[in-house]
Design a protein around this motif. Structure first.
Motif, PDB file in Angstrom:
ATOM      1  N   PRO A 185       0.812  -1.232   0.000  1.00 29.00           N
ATOM      2  CA  PRO A 185       0.000   0.000   0.000  1.00 29.00           C
ATOM      3  C   PRO A 185       0.838   1.271   0.000  1.00 29.00           C
ATOM      4  CG  PRO A 185      -0.850  -1.574   1.598  1.00 29.00           C
ATOM      5  CD  PRO A 185       0.473  -2.104   1.134  1.00 29.00           C
ATOM      6  N   PHE A 186       2.006   1.235   0.656  1.00 27.14           N
ATOM      7  CA  PHE A 186       2.860   2.421   0.688  1.00 27.14           C
ATOM      8  C   PHE A 186       3.468   2.696  -0.693  1.00 27.14           C
ATOM      9  CE2 PHE A 186       3.299   0.668   5.120  1.00 27.14           C
ATOM     10  CZ  PHE A 186       2.437   1.593   5.708  1.00 27.14           C
ATOM     11  N   ALA A 187       3.893   1.635  -1.381  1.00 27.58           N
ATOM     12  CA  ALA A 187       4.446   1.819  -2.729  1.00 27.58           C
ATOM     13  C   ALA A 187       3.380   2.350  -3.674  1.00 27.58           C
ATOM     14  CB  ALA A 187       5.020   0.498  -3.244  1.00 27.58           C
ATOM     15  N   GLU A 188       2.165   1.828  -3.561  1.00 24.58           N
ATOM     16  CA  GLU A 188       1.087   2.298  -4.433  1.00 24.58           C
ATOM     17  C   GLU A 188       0.709   3.739  -4.114  1.00 24.58           C
ATOM     18  OE1 GLU A 188      -1.256  -1.802  -5.603  1.00 24.58           O
ATOM     19  OE2 GLU A 188      -1.801  -0.789  -3.728  1.00 24.58           O
ATOM     20  N   ALA A 189       0.745   4.098  -2.832  1.00 28.59           N
ATOM     21  CA  ALA A 189       0.452   5.481  -2.455  1.00 28.59           C
ATOM     22  C   ALA A 189       1.535   6.417  -2.974  1.00 28.59           C
ATOM     23  CB  ALA A 189       0.336   5.591  -0.939  1.00 28.59           C
ATOM     24  N   ALA A 190       2.796   6.001  -2.856  1.00 27.09           N
ATOM     25  CA  ALA A 190       3.895   6.820  -3.364  1.00 27.09           C
ATOM     26  C   ALA A 190       3.774   6.998  -4.871  1.00 27.09           C
ATOM     27  CB  ALA A 190       5.226   6.172  -3.007  1.00 27.09           C
ATOM     28  N   GLN A 191       3.390   5.943  -5.564  1.00 26.80           N
ATOM     29  CA  GLN A 191       3.188   6.061  -7.006  1.00 26.80           C
ATOM     30  C   GLN A 191       2.020   6.988  -7.320  1.00 26.80           C
ATOM     31  OE1 GLN A 191       1.459   2.779  -9.173  1.00 26.80           O
ATOM     32  NE2 GLN A 191       2.808   3.127 -10.933  1.00 26.80           N
ATOM     33  N   GLY A 192       0.947   6.869  -6.529  1.00 28.74           N
ATOM     34  CA  GLY A 192      -0.211   7.722  -6.768  1.00 28.74           C
ATOM     35  C   GLY A 192       0.102   9.197  -6.615  1.00 28.74           C
ATOM     36  N   LEU A 193       0.966   9.529  -5.676  1.00 30.52           N
ATOM     37  CA  LEU A 193       1.304  10.938  -5.431  1.00 30.52           C
ATOM     38  C   LEU A 193       2.307  11.488  -6.446  1.00 30.52           C
ATOM     39  CD1 LEU A 193       1.572  10.913  -1.537  1.00 30.52           C
ATOM     40  CD2 LEU A 193      -0.249  11.929  -2.924  1.00 30.52           C
ATOM     41  N   THR A 194       3.142  10.628  -7.001  1.00 34.59           N
ATOM     42  CA  THR A 194       4.213  11.104  -7.886  1.00 34.59           C
ATOM     43  C   THR A 194       4.033  10.696  -9.347  1.00 34.59           C
ATOM     44  OG1 THR A 194       5.517   9.125  -7.419  1.00 34.59           O
ATOM     45  CG2 THR A 194       5.896  11.054  -6.012  1.00 34.59           C
ATOM     46  N   GLN A 195       3.218   9.671  -9.611  1.00 42.23           N
ATOM     47  CA  GLN A 195       3.009   9.120 -10.951  1.00 42.23           C
ATOM     48  C   GLN A 195       4.315   8.626 -11.577  1.00 42.23           C
ATOM     49  OE1 GLN A 195      -0.080  11.041 -13.467  1.00 42.23           O
ATOM     50  NE2 GLN A 195      -0.003  12.696 -11.957  1.00 42.23           N
ATOM     51  N   VAL A 196       5.141   8.014 -10.758  1.00 44.55           N
ATOM     52  CA  VAL A 196       6.368   7.386 -11.259  1.00 44.55           C
ATOM     53  C   VAL A 196       6.066   5.929 -11.585  1.00 44.55           C
ATOM     54  CG1 VAL A 196       7.845   8.896  -9.869  1.00 44.55           C
ATOM     55  CG2 VAL A 196       7.156   6.654  -8.963  1.00 44.55           C
ATOM     56  N   PRO A 197       6.922   5.244 -12.347  1.00 40.56           N
ATOM     57  CA  PRO A 197       6.750   3.803 -12.542  1.00 40.56           C
ATOM     58  C   PRO A 197       6.744   3.081 -11.203  1.00 40.56           C
ATOM     59  CG  PRO A 197       8.345   4.674 -14.108  1.00 40.56           C
ATOM     60  CD  PRO A 197       8.055   5.785 -13.139  1.00 40.56           C
ATOM     61  N   ILE A 198       6.004   1.994 -11.127  1.00 44.80           N
ATOM     62  CA  ILE A 198       5.844   1.297  -9.849  1.00 44.80           C
ATOM     63  C   ILE A 198       7.175   0.756  -9.343  1.00 44.80           C
ATOM     64  CG2 ILE A 198       5.301  -0.944 -10.887  1.00 44.80           C
ATOM     65  CD1 ILE A 198       3.805   0.624  -7.663  1.00 44.80           C
ATOM     66  N   GLU A 199       8.106   0.427 -10.245  1.00 43.24           N
ATOM     67  CA  GLU A 199       9.414  -0.050  -9.806  1.00 43.24           C
ATOM     68  C   GLU A 199      10.133   1.014  -8.988  1.00 43.24           C
ATOM     69  OE1 GLU A 199       8.993  -1.736 -14.099  1.00 43.24           O
ATOM     70  OE2 GLU A 199       8.243  -0.044 -12.922  1.00 43.24           O
ATOM     71  N   MET A 200      10.051   2.276  -9.424  1.00 42.08           N
ATOM     72  CA  MET A 200      10.686   3.360  -8.686  1.00 42.08           C
ATOM     73  C   MET A 200      10.036   3.553  -7.325  1.00 42.08           C
ATOM     74  SD  MET A 200      11.322   6.207 -11.674  1.00 42.08           S
ATOM     75  CE  MET A 200      11.791   7.457 -10.486  1.00 42.08           C
ATOM     76  N   ALA A 201       8.706   3.451  -7.291  1.00 39.55           N
ATOM     77  CA  ALA A 201       7.999   3.595  -6.015  1.00 39.55           C
ATOM     78  C   ALA A 201       8.380   2.472  -5.051  1.00 39.55           C
ATOM     79  CB  ALA A 201       6.495   3.612  -6.261  1.00 39.55           C
ATOM     80  N   ALA A 202       8.521   1.258  -5.592  1.00 40.70           N
ATOM     81  CA  ALA A 202       8.918   0.124  -4.747  1.00 40.70           C
ATOM     82  C   ALA A 202      10.304   0.345  -4.165  1.00 40.70           C
ATOM     83  CB  ALA A 202       8.877  -1.169  -5.563  1.00 40.70           C
TER      84      ALA A 202
END
Length: 475
Positions: free
Chosen positions: A62-79
């Motif tokens: 959930p934290f990686a998905e939230a970080a992606q949602g706020l920044t719109q980066v690729p999910i690999e970067m958020a992970a």
């Protein structure tokens, strides 16, 4: 050696001729004749990465998905943005054991992404808790008496020399984080200069294993390097990150210690939108959780102020057996004709990578965990398998890719000049590329000749009022 690499690249590219466009160009030679030359692309497009196994992050998903949602980066970067601070927070507290003695849990996370992919944004939002704790220590340090001896409150370093890291360990807490969202400042700086790079990657390789080598010189003081931990979260542009995969770095075993991703770009698909409240709340919770772990006193050897003695969190028996079966499976694919033969160095450490990831997930979910259970090792295995695929996709030709990128830049510069003939001197004095010396320029020209984009010109060429004998013609 460069010549052999070019020949190997040529043979590989020709073997895939059906998948690549080959262009034949009629050119005029200096004596007025014409001939046909084969012009081949300098770079083959890499295949798309396999989908990132986001479910394998378990409680951290959930934290990686939230970080992606706020920044719109690729999910690999958020992970990576989430794994990095969690791994830093726990690395000083725990080691893990998958059946062959204890090992650090430190991860070296590397992300290769173009400018504009919002590397700094994901770094800023995910590292908030780490920096908040460091700021607290800085404020406490400012309030102490000037003559009071205390450890340095700085534990996040961005572009140090490796010797400075070792020196800093003697006066700071025993756990450091090498973290930089624009790693070009690190990889393009003093630390990774040609004359320094060998010693740097050798010491970083040792740091991953928790075995820091002390180096005593006349100009430096004795360094305490026992009982320390270092993790890394580095992001940078592809041509910069390719330096991590040079033949020298590979020969030192450094690349086998990296968990690397190179996600597909999302530039051009993003739209401005209001942040979702849930995403904001999740990342606030994440920052607070990281801070809460960092508040725990680090375990130290008796009688020391900063020599770590982490507790060992082993794999459960079931998890250990599951991991061993996975290691055997990958080992079988490292035979000369096996899928992972080109990245067998990475795969030789895939068991340890899996265990380190699993321990990070387990302790990220429950800081008091006494074992890494099977659900976490299954997740660690899934992620390690994905990283092995990325290593295979990215690093197999990355040493050549770095030179090919430089050759492409030189070619683009020459095409922009709307001329056909260039002296070597002009290329290394005027071209805004990596051709910064005669030797480097000549090497790039050799690549362009091999790929059919240039030929050697007969006769001298005028440059800056002087006749230059060594010159080359665009085809």
């Amino acid at each position: 050696m460069a010549k052999l690499n070019i020949v190997r690249l040529r043979d590989e590219m020709r073997s895939q001729a059906e998948a690549e466009r080959t262009e034949f160009q009629e050119i005029s030679t200096d004596d007025g004749a014409t001939c046909s030359v084969e012009r081949r692309p300098l770079m083959r497009e890499k295949p798309a990465p396999e989908p990132y196994p986001i479910d394998a992050l378990l409680e951290l998903k959930p934290f990686a998905e939230a970080a992606q949602g706020l920044t719109q980066v690729p999910i690999e970067m958020a992970a990576h943005g989430v794994l990095g601070p969690v791994n830093y927070a726990i690395q000083g507290h725990v080691d893990t054991d998958f059946g062959f003695g204890s090992h650090p849990v430190s991860l070296f996370l590397v992300c290769s992404a173009e400018s504009g992919e919002r590397k700094s944004a994901i770094y800023s939002i995910c590292m908030r808790g780490v920096y908040a704790h460091q700021s607290k220590l800085l404020i406490e340090a400012d309030s102490r008496d000037a003559d009071e001896k205390a450890l340095s409150p700085i534990f996040v370093v961005t572009e140090p020399t490796i010797d400075a890291v070792l020196a800093h360990f003697s006066k700071s807490i025993g756990s450091l984080c090498l973290c930089n969202p624009e790693a070009g400042t690190l990889l393009g700086g003093y630390t990774f200069r040609k004359e320094n790079a060998l010693g740097c990657v050798s010491k970083l390789s040792s740091a991953w294993s928790g075995e820091f080598s002390a180096s005593l010189r006349i100009t430096t003081a004795d360094r305490i390097v026992h009982g320390k931990r270092l993790n890394a979260l580095l992001m940078g542009q592809p041509e910069v990150m390719a330096r991590l995969y040079s033949p020298m770095a590979k020969s030192q075993g450094f690349t086998s210690r990296l968990l690397t991703c190179e996600p597909l770009s999302l530039i051009g698909t993003r739209k401005l939108r209001e942040p979702r409240d849930d995403d904001v709340d999740y990342m606030q919770e994440f920052a607070e959780y990281i801070q809460s772990i960092l508040e725990f006193p680090l375990p130290l050897e008796k009688g020391t102020r900063n020599v770590l003695k982490p507790r060992v969190v082993p794999l459960s028996e079931k998890a250990k057996r599951r991991l061993w079966c996975f290691v055997d499976e990958i080992e079988a694919q490292c035979r000369p004709d096996g899928r992972f033969a080109p990245v067998r160095e990475f795969c030789a450490k895939i068991g340890e990578h899996s265990a380190r990831i699993a321990a990070t997930l387990a302790l990220g979910a429950d800081f008091e965990a006494s074992q890494v259970k099977v659900d976490f090792i299954d997740a660690g295995i899934e992620l390690a398998r994905w990283y092995a695929g990325e290593a295979l996709r990215i690093s197999g030709g990355s040493a050549e890719d770095s030179e090919l990128m430089d050759a492409q830049k030189l070619l683009d510069w020459m095409h922009a000049k709307n001329r056909s003939v260039f002296s070597l001197v002009e290329l290394y004095q005027r071209a805004n590329t990596a051709a910064r010396s005669a030797a480097k320029a000549r090497k790039l020209v050799e690549i362009l000749i091999e790929h059919g984009w240039m030929t050697k010109a007969e006769g001298p060429v005028e440059f800056d009022g002087q006749m230059r004998r060594e010159a080359y013609r665009l085809t």
